[in-house]
Design an enzyme around this catalytic site. Structure first.
Site, mmCIF file in Angstrom:
data_model
loop_
_atom_site.group_PDB
_atom_site.id
_atom_site.type_symbol
_atom_site.label_atom_id
_atom_site.label_comp_id
_atom_site.label_asym_id
_atom_site.label_seq_id
_atom_site.Cartn_x
_atom_site.Cartn_y
_atom_site.Cartn_z
ATOM 1 N N ASP A 1 42.105 34.565 45.507
ATOM 2 C CA ASP A 1 41.713 33.166 45.291
ATOM 3 C C ASP A 1 42.881 32.230 45.512
ATOM 4 O OD1 ASP A 1 39.656 34.815 43.613
ATOM 5 O OD2 ASP A 1 38.784 32.868 44.072
HETATM 6 C C1 LIG Z 1 36.688 36.380 49.973
HETATM 7 S S1 LIG Z 1 36.427 36.073 48.337
HETATM 8 C C2 LIG Z 1 37.993 36.276 47.531
HETATM 9 C C3 LIG Z 1 37.919 35.973 46.078
HETATM 10 O O1 LIG Z 1 37.375 34.708 45.906
HETATM 11 C C4 LIG Z 1 37.089 37.009 45.329
HETATM 12 O O2 LIG Z 1 37.780 38.212 45.318
HETATM 13 C C5 LIG Z 1 36.843 36.523 43.936
HETATM 14 O O3 LIG Z 1 37.673 36.677 43.058
HETATM 15 C C6 LIG Z 1 35.593 35.768 43.717
HETATM 16 O O4 LIG Z 1 35.439 35.287 42.416
HETATM 17 P P1 LIG Z 1 34.129 34.483 42.040
HETATM 18 O O5 LIG Z 1 34.349 34.141 40.586
HETATM 19 O O6 LIG Z 1 32.973 35.389 42.255
HETATM 20 O O7 LIG Z 1 34.102 33.258 42.907
#
Ligand SMILES: CSC[C@@H](O)[C@@H](O)C(=O)COP(=O)(O)O
EC number: 5.3.1.23
Length: 391
Positions: free
Chosen positions: A252
């Site tokens: 993220d």
């Molecule tokens: C290509 S998505 C990468 C990250 O965003 C993913 O691993 C993640 O942590 C997603 O978290 P989320 O809370 O489902 O949005």
């Protein structure tokens, strides 16, 4: 059928998102008609995943602008867009892709507004074109990430088929298509190099069991679901026989020193990977690298409502058949218990072996540290990052 989290019609100015709260039981697309709709779709996690969040936010404002001409004044339209972008960025704080997209789009509208002969319409068009391009670019970037990452893992293994573990959902559902870490797995499978993929359930929100498992089944990739608490046992008991070569995850936000914020549980996977001699690879587009954040200590971690942990949602069991049209939420925790629900954690760079981007795999320097500022500068000057086996 191609899995699509985001449907966008640039001509008609229509945007739909696949409602990920309903998956894997129901495929329901929701209309997004304004920036406000986009904000709620992101906040409610009907759409999620760092790249998808950024794209949905950008496109939600594009459809709002498409609906009607706000003003003939270029500066008024630019001011409106800048305000709306600020608002969209407040939907979720940890993934940097959204803030990065907002910054780039703000630059687009300010440039368009200062061009000679600029009107409200030309500024709107510049914004809509740039937002639409983000959707197109993301798929190409993910395919390149997949190629670089799969090649890197294959090289590490030194030939033969490999097994990998992944966490959360980083696939077509989290991006414009193909995926990052799941794109690496797709690419390994396509090359004929994948023995088996293991995906974690990813509590508390179950992105692994609901979404990644759904994508793996959809693509007929040989895969097994484990709970998060089984990862160490998997590496210990099955590591050798299954040839588990790498754990590959998304991100993220990657800080300048390589510290990486990703879905809660990533950090413990990195620890267990190091203990078991398994490589730990982070797969993310360059838009996830945040050079303005020096280290993970500065990353804001989103805390989500406790009910995501204490409640679970699923279709109603009607006799022996699941009635997918009806979903219910049930409580699975003791009433009154206090809950801590951070959505992400930060994995120290020390535990990461490589960061695969669309231009190659960045590895640590001779001092055993990542210097992403230097790596990104080198890329901008046309020099490839340290890249093992990249095409
Ligand atoms: C290509 S998505 C990468 C990250 O965003 C993913 O691993 C993640 O942590 C997603 O978290 P989320 O809370 O489902 O949005």
């Amino acid at each position: 059928m191609v899995l699509k989290a985001i449907r966008f019609d640039a001509e008609g100015g229509a945007l739909q998102i696949l409602n990920q709260l309903k998956l894997p039981h129901q495929t329901q697309y929701d209309d997004v008609k304004s920036a406000e709709d986009g904000w709620h779709a992101i906040k409610d996690m009907r759409t999620r995943g760092a790249p998808a969040i950024a794209i949905v936010a950008a496109l939600s404002l594009a459809v709002e602008l498409h609906k009607e001409t706000l003003s003939d004044s270029a500066t008024d339209v630019a001011a409106f867009v800048v305000e709306k972008l600020k608002y969209l960025v407040t939907s979720r704080p940890t993934a940097v892709n959204l803030a990065d997209a907002a910054r780039k789009l703000e630059r687009v509208v300010l440039n368009a507004a200062s061009a000679s002969g600029a009107t409200g319409q030309t500024v709107e068009k510049a914004y809509c074109d740039a937002a639409a391009q983000m959707l197109v670019d993301d798929v190409a970037d993910n395919e390149a990430i997949g190629q670089h990452g799969s090649q890197w893992i294959a090289n590490v293994a030194g030939g033969g088929k490999v097994s990998v573990v992944t966490h959360c959902n980083t696939g077509s559902l989290a991006t414009a298509g193909y995926g990052t870490a799941l794109g690496v797995i797709r690419s390994l499978h396509k090359m004929g190099n994948l023995q088996h993929a293991f995906c974690t359930e990813t509590r508390p929100y179950n992105q692994g069991s609901r979404l990644t498992a759904f994508e793996l089944v959809h693509d007929k990739i040989p895969a097994t679901l484990i709970t998060d608490s089984m990862a160490s046992a998997l590496l210990h008991l099955k590591g050798k026989s299954e040839r588990i070569t790498a754990i590959v995850v998304g991100a993220d936000r990657v800080a300048a020193n390589g510290d990486t914020a990703n879905k809660i549980g990533t950090y413990q996977l990195a620890i267990t990977a190091r203990f078991h001699g398994v490589k730990f690879l982070v797969a993310a587009p360059r838009t996830t690298i945040d050079l303005s954040t020096a280290s993970g200590a500065k990353i804001v971690i989103e805390e989500r409502p406790g009910k995501e942990m204490t409640m679970i949602r699923g279709p109603v069991l009607d006799g022996i058949d699941l009635d997918v049209s009806q979903q219910r939420t049930v409580n699975i925790a003791a009433q009154g218990i206090d809950v801590w629900n951070p959505a992400f954690d930060v994995t120290p760079a020390e535990l990461i072996d490589g960061i695969v981007t669309e231009v190659g795999v960045v590895e640590k320097g001779p001092d055993g540290k990542f210097d992403l500022t230097l790596a990104m500068e080198a890329i901008n000057e046309g020099i490839k990052p340290v890249s093992v086996g990249s095409p």
